[in-house]
Design a protein around this motif. Structure first.
Motif, PDB file in Angstrom:
ATOM      1  N   THR A  86      13.885  10.097   6.146  1.00 15.34           N
ATOM      2  CA  THR A  86      12.917  10.871   4.973  1.00 15.34           C
ATOM      3  C   THR A  86      13.142  10.093   3.474  1.00 15.34           C
ATOM      4  N   ASN A 125      11.945  18.065  14.439  1.00 14.00           N
ATOM      5  CA  ASN A 125      11.195  19.230  13.924  1.00 14.00           C
ATOM      6  C   ASN A 125      10.165  18.816  12.919  1.00 14.00           C
ATOM      7  N   ASP A 126       9.834  17.465  12.842  1.00 16.60           N
ATOM      8  CA  ASP A 126       8.727  17.090  11.930  1.00 16.60           C
ATOM      9  C   ASP A 126       7.535  17.081  12.828  1.00 16.60           C
ATOM     10  N   ASN A 131       0.456  11.857   7.280  1.00 12.92           N
ATOM     11  CA  ASN A 131       1.055  13.240   7.040  1.00 12.92           C
ATOM     12  C   ASN A 131       1.910  13.203   5.941  1.00 12.92           C
ATOM     13  N   TRP A 132       2.591  12.109   5.702  1.00 16.64           N
ATOM     14  CA  TRP A 132       3.525  12.312   4.429  1.00 16.64           C
ATOM     15  C   TRP A 132       2.773  11.927   3.195  1.00 16.64           C
ATOM     16  N   TYR A 152       2.702   9.203  11.001  1.00 15.58           N
ATOM     17  CA  TYR A 152       3.669   9.756   9.862  1.00 15.58           C
ATOM     18  C   TYR A 152       3.400   9.486   8.573  1.00 15.58           C
ATOM     19  N   ASP A 154      16.168  18.566  13.038  1.00 15.55           N
ATOM     20  CA  ASP A 154      16.222  17.465  12.412  1.00 15.55           C
ATOM     21  C   ASP A 154      16.181  16.165  13.224  1.00 15.55           C
ATOM     22  N   THR A 181       1.224  15.603   2.644  1.00 17.85           N
ATOM     23  CA  THR A 181       1.817  16.348   2.295  1.00 17.85           C
ATOM     24  C   THR A 181       2.445  16.088   0.686  1.00 17.85           C
TER      25      THR A 181
END
Length: 275
Positions: free
Chosen positions: A71, A138-139, A95-96, A92, A183, A99
């Protein structure tokens, strides 16, 4: 011209030189340019260390920094602490950016990893039964892929209208299983406390010292069915996407030398993948 104007021009010129020089970390004496790339596993470090050797003759010094938590690389790339990173999938990244209001972009494919289900106690996915506990990331992106994996193994059933990247709420029938979200960096350590766990390959390699070959179930059709969304990429700030040195780094990565390292880690090269 007035002396004061000369001083202003000199200061501005020095400032511009400093900004440009810092962006590329240019060493005027040796005519080398230094960059730092962030990675998330030892195999990624090996891959980019090979690249570093191969681009040295081109005046590029590449430093490879390994992170234990993936992260961290995107924020570091966004703020300029890193010049590039090479740890993440397209989905990923997308989405990053969404967000975090990011502007990071993909400048070249690297590899694609199979996702696996691992267990300390079971030898086969068929041994999983009602009452067992399964841990997943959990992501949003890795968790969604993990849920799809469980569905493909017939461990759960998804709702008919579940999206391509589902969440736990999209599971119609858990068949008595407990799905625990953790995580991603903590799942390997928690493996002894659950029946099985879906673990990202980089953590399998670095924390378990294993490869996808050790999984009790793998999404073996990942290369054919997932398309580009789960391919990993070299990522930079949008303003740097046309940097010639970065294009040189990508070209140096997409070689047979690096491909052998990728395959040793249980992954597959993505730049030559035919979907």
């Amino acid at each position: 011209m007035k002396k004061s104007n000369l001083i202003i021009i000199a200061v501005v010129g020095a400032t511009i030189f400093t900004v440009v020089g810092t962006a590329a970390n240019v060493n005027a004496a040796t005519k080398t340019r230094t960059y730092t790339i962030g990675v998330a596993s030892d195999f990624e470090k090996q891959e980019w260390s090979q690249v570093a050797k191969d681009v040295k003759s081109k005046g590029i010094v590449l430093k490879v920094k390994e992170f234990t938590d993936y992260t961290e690389e995107n924020p570091a790339t966004k703020d300029g602490s890193l010049d590039l990173n090479g740890f993440q999938t397209k989905v990923y990244l997308d989405n990053w950016n969404k967000t975090n209001k990011g502007d990071l972009v993909n400048i070249g494919w690297t590899y694609i990893s199979p996702l696996g289900l691992y267990s300390k106690t079971l030898k086969s996915v068929k041994d999983i039964k009602s009452g067992d506990k399964i841990a997943i990331p959990n992501d949003v992106t890795n968790g969604g892929r993990a849920i799809n994996l469980l569905a493909s193994a017939d461990l759960i059933t998804l709702n008919d209208k579940a999206p391509k990247i589902p969440a736990v709420k999209d599971i119609k029938d858990k068949n008595g299983l407990t799905i625990e979200t953790l995580d991603p960096s903590q799942i390997a350590a928690a493996l002894p406390d659950v029946t099985a766990a879906v673990i990202n390959t980089n953590y399998v390699q670095t924390q378990l010292k294993e490869t996808p070959k050790d999984a009790i179930y793998v999404d073996t059709d990942h290369a054919k069915t997932l398309g580009d969304q789960f391919k990993n990429a070299v990522v930079v700030k949008k303003s740097q996407k046309n940097n010639k040195d970065f294009k040189t780094l990508v070209k140096a990565y997409q070689t047979d030398k690096v491909k052998k390292i990728i395959e040793k880690g249980g992954d597959q090269s993505a730049w030559d993948l035919k979907n």
